[in-house]
Write a protein that holds these residues in place. Sequence first.
Motif, PDB file in Angstrom:
ATOM      1  N   ILE A 160       0.765  -1.013   0.100  1.00  0.00           N
ATOM      2  CA  ILE A 160       0.217   0.113  -0.223  1.00  0.00           C
ATOM      3  C   ILE A 160       1.028   1.808   0.102  1.00  0.00           C
ATOM      4  N   GLU A 161      -0.145   2.224  -1.017  1.00  0.00           N
ATOM      5  CA  GLU A 161       1.051   4.272  -0.539  1.00  0.00           C
ATOM      6  C   GLU A 161       0.259   3.966   0.824  1.00  0.00           C
ATOM      7  N   LEU A 162       2.056   4.825   1.549  1.00  0.00           N
ATOM      8  CA  LEU A 162       1.936   5.805   2.580  1.00  0.00           C
ATOM      9  C   LEU A 162       2.721   7.062   2.255  1.00  0.00           C
ATOM     10  N   GLU A 163       2.123   8.220   2.698  1.00  0.00           N
ATOM     11  CA  GLU A 163       2.760   9.711   2.774  1.00  0.00           C
ATOM     12  C   GLU A 163       4.064   9.396   2.135  1.00  0.00           C
ATOM     13  N   ASP A 164       5.608   8.173   3.470  1.00  0.00           N
ATOM     14  CA  ASP A 164       6.533   8.130   3.039  1.00  0.00           C
ATOM     15  C   ASP A 164       6.965   7.427   2.208  1.00  0.00           C
ATOM     16  N   GLY A 165       5.987   7.028   0.882  1.00  0.00           N
ATOM     17  CA  GLY A 165       6.383   5.759   0.145  1.00  0.00           C
ATOM     18  C   GLY A 165       5.754   4.353   0.385  1.00  0.00           C
ATOM     19  N   PRO A 166       5.981   3.636  -0.832  1.00  0.00           N
ATOM     20  CA  PRO A 166       5.375   2.042  -0.374  1.00  0.00           C
ATOM     21  C   PRO A 166       5.582   1.386   0.828  1.00  0.00           C
ATOM     22  N   ILE A 167       5.000   0.355   1.497  1.00  0.00           N
ATOM     23  CA  ILE A 167       5.073  -0.545   2.551  1.00  0.00           C
ATOM     24  C   ILE A 167       4.273  -1.671   2.002  1.00  0.00           C
ATOM     25  N   ALA A 168       4.507  -3.038   2.355  1.00  0.00           N
ATOM     26  CA  ALA A 168       3.930  -4.218   1.983  1.00  0.00           C
ATOM     27  C   ALA A 168       4.783  -5.304   3.793  1.00  0.00           C
ATOM     28  N   ALA A 169       3.699  -5.650   3.989  1.00  0.00           N
ATOM     29  CA  ALA A 169       3.980  -6.958   5.331  1.00  0.00           C
ATOM     30  C   ALA A 169       4.788  -7.528   4.324  1.00  0.00           C
ATOM     31  N   ASP A 170       5.682  -8.544   6.007  1.00  0.00           N
ATOM     32  CA  ASP A 170       5.754 -10.163   4.628  1.00  0.00           C
ATOM     33  C   ASP A 170       4.892 -10.672   4.843  1.00  0.00           C
ATOM     34  N   LYS A 171       4.109 -10.895   6.002  1.00  0.00           N
ATOM     35  CA  LYS A 171       2.384 -11.479   6.248  1.00  0.00           C
ATOM     36  C   LYS A 171       1.914 -10.995   6.678  1.00  0.00           C
ATOM     37  N   ALA A 172       0.827 -11.593   6.431  1.00  0.00           N
ATOM     38  CA  ALA A 172      -0.606 -10.523   7.035  1.00  0.00           C
ATOM     39  C   ALA A 172      -2.226 -11.588   7.481  1.00  0.00           C
ATOM     40  N   ARG A 173      -2.027 -12.327   8.402  1.00  0.00           N
ATOM     41  CA  ARG A 173      -3.152 -13.276   7.928  1.00  0.00           C
ATOM     42  C   ARG A 173      -4.529 -12.491   9.309  1.00  0.00           C
ATOM     43  N   LEU A 174      -5.683 -12.873   9.560  1.00  0.00           N
ATOM     44  CA  LEU A 174      -6.582 -12.902   9.968  1.00  0.00           C
ATOM     45  C   LEU A 174      -7.012 -13.594  10.915  1.00  0.00           C
ATOM     46  N   LEU A 175      -7.013 -13.339  12.029  1.00  0.00           N
ATOM     47  CA  LEU A 175      -7.057 -14.361  13.607  1.00  0.00           C
ATOM     48  C   LEU A 175      -8.216 -14.479  13.674  1.00  0.00           C
ATOM     49  N   ASP A 176      -9.337 -13.488  14.041  1.00  0.00           N
ATOM     50  CA  ASP A 176     -10.808 -13.364  13.956  1.00  0.00           C
ATOM     51  C   ASP A 176     -11.292 -12.161  13.481  1.00  0.00           C
ATOM     52  N   ALA A 177     -12.630 -11.718  13.598  1.00  0.00           N
ATOM     53  CA  ALA A 177     -13.747 -11.163  13.140  1.00  0.00           C
ATOM     54  C   ALA A 177     -15.199 -11.295  14.085  1.00  0.00           C
ATOM     55  N   SER A 178     -15.370 -10.639  14.385  1.00  0.00           N
ATOM     56  CA  SER A 178     -16.553  -9.974  14.979  1.00  0.00           C
ATOM     57  C   SER A 178     -17.261  -8.579  13.003  1.00  0.00           C
ATOM     58  N   TYR A 179     -18.396  -8.575  13.585  1.00  0.00           N
ATOM     59  CA  TYR A 179     -18.735  -7.237  13.122  1.00  0.00           C
ATOM     60  C   TYR A 179     -18.028  -5.836  13.269  1.00  0.00           C
ATOM     61  N   ASP A 180     -17.952  -5.395  14.389  1.00  0.00           N
ATOM     62  CA  ASP A 180     -17.250  -4.001  14.619  1.00  0.00           C
ATOM     63  C   ASP A 180     -15.665  -4.162  15.453  1.00  0.00           C
ATOM     64  N   SER A 181     -15.294  -6.050  15.136  1.00  0.00           N
ATOM     65  CA  SER A 181     -14.434  -5.511  15.328  1.00  0.00           C
ATOM     66  C   SER A 181     -13.080  -6.139  14.832  1.00  0.00           C
ATOM     67  N   SER A 182     -12.055  -6.580  14.531  1.00  0.00           N
ATOM     68  CA  SER A 182     -10.859  -7.528  14.273  1.00  0.00           C
ATOM     69  C   SER A 182      -9.514  -8.284  15.116  1.00  0.00           C
ATOM     70  N   LEU A 183      -8.919  -8.765  14.490  1.00  0.00           N
ATOM     71  CA  LEU A 183      -7.778  -8.942  15.493  1.00  0.00           C
ATOM     72  C   LEU A 183      -6.665 -10.046  13.625  1.00  0.00           C
ATOM     73  N   VAL A 184      -5.571  -8.748  13.868  1.00  0.00           N
ATOM     74  CA  VAL A 184      -4.529  -9.775  12.299  1.00  0.00           C
ATOM     75  C   VAL A 184      -3.763  -9.419  13.051  1.00  0.00           C
ATOM     76  N   GLU A 185      -3.313 -10.206  12.908  1.00  0.00           N
ATOM     77  CA  GLU A 185      -1.583 -10.872  12.837  1.00  0.00           C
ATOM     78  C   GLU A 185      -0.435 -10.322  11.817  1.00  0.00           C
ATOM     79  N   LEU A 186       0.303  -9.059  11.638  1.00  0.00           N
ATOM     80  CA  LEU A 186       1.384  -8.795  10.839  1.00  0.00           C
ATOM     81  C   LEU A 186       2.682  -9.558  11.511  1.00  0.00           C
ATOM     82  N   THR A 187       3.506  -9.315  10.205  1.00  0.00           N
ATOM     83  CA  THR A 187       4.919  -9.815  10.552  1.00  0.00           C
ATOM     84  C   THR A 187       5.770  -8.808   9.197  1.00  0.00           C
ATOM     85  N   LEU A 188       6.014  -7.510   9.843  1.00  0.00           N
ATOM     86  CA  LEU A 188       7.016  -6.869   9.362  1.00  0.00           C
ATOM     87  C   LEU A 188       8.471  -7.197   9.476  1.00  0.00           C
ATOM     88  N   HIS A 189       9.491  -6.336   9.034  1.00  0.00           N
ATOM     89  CA  HIS A 189      10.745  -6.448   8.762  1.00  0.00           C
ATOM     90  C   HIS A 189      10.961  -4.893   8.550  1.00  0.00           C
TER      91      HIS A 189
END
Length: 258
Positions: A160-189
């Motif tokens: 995705i593009e941010l104000e200071d340049g593009p960025i991508a997660a090494d990994k991303a996965r959805l751990l849990d989701a409900s109507y109003d919130s979710s749990l996401v695991e992100l792996t970054l360097h």
Amino acid sequence: MTENDEGVRLQKALANAGVASRRVAEQMIAEGRVRVNGTVVDALGSRIRPETDMVDVDGIAVQFDQSMRYVMLNKPTGVVSSMRDERGRPDLRRYTDEFEERLYNVGRLDAETSGLLLLTNDGDLSHVLAHPSFGVTKVYIAKVEGRVSPQSIASLTRGIELEDGPIAADKARLLDASYDSSLVELTLHSGRNRIVRRMMAAVGHPVLELVRRQFGPLHLGTLPAGRSRELTKIERGALLTLARRDAETAPPADQENV
């Protein structure tokens, strides 16, 4: 000529470092499991200079300097990653005062982010691991607003593009989701400031809570918030092995703030 002039027998140095008993260390050497400065040493009479030689056993670095201390802290929210906060907010001194050594944090977590923070008096290791270009992997669990879709997860890894340049997660996965919130695991360097919060906001899911679960080979495990412990021998070896990998080529350190 003294032993200090000649160096120390390799098996004795390994035993003094807590790797194994001298007899077991001799067996490790004879089996070719020990390297000194990158070269296998299998002669039992070999001597080293622990203050300068780099030794590893089965590919895991050995730390001979017993004055070095490595502490894992589960930083709670509301605490700033500083040894002395100019604004008087709770800082890290409450977790380092119990140690005789002067410990410093490796990298930073912002005040509202909890999780794994490494404290050490090993300046060389801190210099290498704190620099974003070294690319130490970090794993975060983010509780975010709204129900995160598979498309949003794909966007995080695609980039995705941010104000200071593009960025991508090494990994991303959805751990849990409900109507109003979710749990996401992100792996970054990446070591860019508040990068997890900015990435999740960019895909339409602002962060409600954020915790860092992993830093390089270190895992937070069941360590409660606000508690600390010294690294195990295995953890120290894994961390030192990682730090030595690119220590000679790492540029000057910056600090992150996630």
